[in-house]
Write an enzyme that holds these catalytic residues in place. Structure first.
Site, mmCIF file in Angstrom:
data_model
loop_
_atom_site.group_PDB
_atom_site.id
_atom_site.type_symbol
_atom_site.label_atom_id
_atom_site.label_comp_id
_atom_site.label_asym_id
_atom_site.label_seq_id
_atom_site.Cartn_x
_atom_site.Cartn_y
_atom_site.Cartn_z
ATOM 1 N N SER A 1 0.751 -1.237 -0.043
ATOM 2 C CA SER A 1 0.030 -0.134 0.105
ATOM 3 C C SER A 1 0.769 1.384 -0.059
ATOM 4 C CB SER A 1 -0.741 -0.012 1.352
ATOM 5 O OG SER A 1 -1.579 1.224 1.321
ATOM 6 N N TYR B 1 -2.775 4.933 -4.714
ATOM 7 C CA TYR B 1 -4.059 5.847 -4.734
ATOM 8 C C TYR B 1 -3.821 7.235 -5.595
ATOM 9 C CZ TYR B 1 -5.757 3.326 -0.674
ATOM 10 O OH TYR B 1 -6.206 2.148 0.063
ATOM 11 N N THR C 1 -5.797 1.686 -7.115
ATOM 12 C CA THR C 1 -7.097 1.456 -5.978
ATOM 13 C C THR C 1 -8.321 2.562 -6.312
ATOM 14 O OG1 THR C 1 -6.131 0.242 -4.198
ATOM 15 C CG2 THR C 1 -8.084 1.188 -3.823
ATOM 16 N N LYS D 1 -7.958 -1.904 -9.590
ATOM 17 C CA LYS D 1 -8.707 -2.520 -8.228
ATOM 18 C C LYS D 1 -9.955 -1.684 -7.929
ATOM 19 C CE LYS D 1 -7.586 -4.151 -3.548
ATOM 20 N NZ LYS D 1 -8.643 -3.196 -2.930
ATOM 21 N N HIS E 1 -13.567 -3.133 -1.756
ATOM 22 C CA HIS E 1 -12.701 -2.459 -0.767
ATOM 23 C C HIS E 1 -13.046 -3.459 0.638
ATOM 24 C CE1 HIS E 1 -9.596 0.837 -0.313
ATOM 25 N NE2 HIS E 1 -9.638 0.235 0.885
#
Length: 406
Positions: free
Chosen positions: A108, A130, A156, A256, A280
């Site tokens: 992440s 992100y 994401t 995603k 999520h």
């Protein structure tokens, strides 16, 4: 003395709950609003049955596959999750566990460990991005990940910033200071093993909640909530933005958060290598169906052009097999490995992966399949009305006609 090895993912969850302070544990099980999606992600797998053979099982069964150019020993990847403060080694311990079991890990942007530390122990790392701040900032983070050895990029998109939880949200400090420690002291005192792990390390009981991968290498990252706030303040990406990033990256690229057929086709059309059917983990728009319900139609629509993964609700190896039979190339796990990490560090994550591998093997044996690549819908029993298909062009045209008539 309790045997450190556990037999199921749910036992890992039980041990995680027993070891972690309440606020930390609550962050691992949280879902948005009423938790409809959170629970459906898990329970929907129970609606699918198997159609086993009783004769003709193969003595050896194969689970190896390739995802986004990386050869992995089993069709299970580590899904990217934020600050992993359930264990003192965090993402590095998870990366080591994944490497020990021959699989890949998504890291992440909001991880608590620098990507360089993670790629040093596992050469199959996909960096998750992100859409945070400017295009230039996003590309700098991607290039840092590339320089560190990341093999692919995961973007994401499945987040709606829905925060209201009917059971309350865990209270997590933005920074670790004396005031925060005093406030959380009663929780920490009830979990002496967790406290000892941090004292024994010579650092605070609660690790700093920072995000070192959203800044340049070597810089001090913002707090997790600081980075989260920047993300919330950044306008969501368009498909043109994602196409631009995919082109700039130039390597394996996953989108995603796909749940609709039209979005799946757009991901294919911008040249994405893979997509993940994901909501999520139930932290997106509550009321979104379980990912396993949406997987089949999406895999049927785009599976011949790109790799399709599923993320959400995996607790057993048999869940993995059901997803593969519906068209997934692999699955990604989140809470399952975090519970293993909380229960027993790196060894606990390895334990979870071993549980899933064993469950996959048992299901393959029962179905008379030699390889995960032989699985088809004929191996499972799908009840009428189970799947959810929406976002198709024909659905939109029908809706438009109906609206005109009204």
């Amino acid at each position: 003395m309790v045997n450190p090895w556990f037999e199921t993912v749910l036992e890992a969850q039980r041990r995680a709950k027993k070891r972690l302070p309440k606020s930390v544990y609550s962050s691992l099980v949280a879902g948005s609003e009423k938790g409809i999606t959170l629970h459906d992600n898990v329970e929907a797998f129970g609606e699918i049955g198997f159609a086993p053979h009783v004769v003709g099982a193969h003595a050896e069964r194969e689970q190896a596959t390739s995802i986004m150019g990386q050869e992995i020993s089993m069709p299970v990847l580590i899904s990217p999750t934020g600050v992993q403060a359930v264990d003192k080694e965090g993402e590095v311990a998870v990366a080591r566990a994944a490497a020990a079991r021959g699989t890949a890990m998504g890291l992440s942007s909001f991880a608590s460990k620098p990507i360089e530390d993670v790629t040093a122990v596992n050469d199959k790392i996909f960096f998750q991005a992100y859409w945070l701040n400017s295009r230039e900032d996003i590309l700098k983070r991607a290039e840092r990940a590339r320089a560190a050895g990341a093999k692919g990029l995961i973007v994401t998109t499945d987040w709606s910033f829905s925060m209201g939880r009917d059971w309350g949200s865990p209270e997590i400090p933005e920074k670790v200071d004396l005031r925060a420690l005093l406030k959380l002291a009663p929780e920490i005192a009830m979990r002496p093993r967790y406290a000892w792990d941090w004292f024994n390390r010579g650092k605070p009981i609660i690790p700093d909640l920072t995000a070192p991968n959203v800044v340049d290498k070597g810089q001090t990252g913002p707090t997790f909530f600081g980075a989260y706030g920047q993300w919330m303040a950044t306008a969501p990406p368009s498909w043109e933005d994602l196409a631009w990033l995919r082109e700039q990256w130039g390597g394996p690229f996953m989108v995603k958060g796909i749940t609709r057929l039209d979005d799946a086709k757009r991901a294919r059309d911008i040249g994405a290598t893979a997509l993940s059917v994901s909501n999520h983990g139930g932290n997106n728009l509550d009321g979104t169906p379980a990912t396993i319900r949406m997987l089949g139609p999406i895999a049927d629509a785009v599976g011949g052009d790109m790799q399709v993964l599923l993320d959400g609700g995996i607790r057993r190896g048999s869940d993995v097999v059901k997803a593969l039979a519906l068209g997934a190339d692999a699955v990604m796990i989140g809470r399952a490995y975090l519970w293993g990490l909380a229960a027993n560090g790196q060894t606990g994550v390895e334990n979870v992966l071993d549980i899933l591998r064993g469950g996959i093997d048992s299901a393959l044996m029962g179905l008379g399949r030699k390889s995960i690549h032989e699985l088809t819908r004929g191996d499972i029993i799908i009840p009428e009305g189970f799947e959810r298909r929406f976002g198709d062009t024909t659905d939109r045209e029908t809706a438009d006609v109906s609206a005109e008539r009204n």
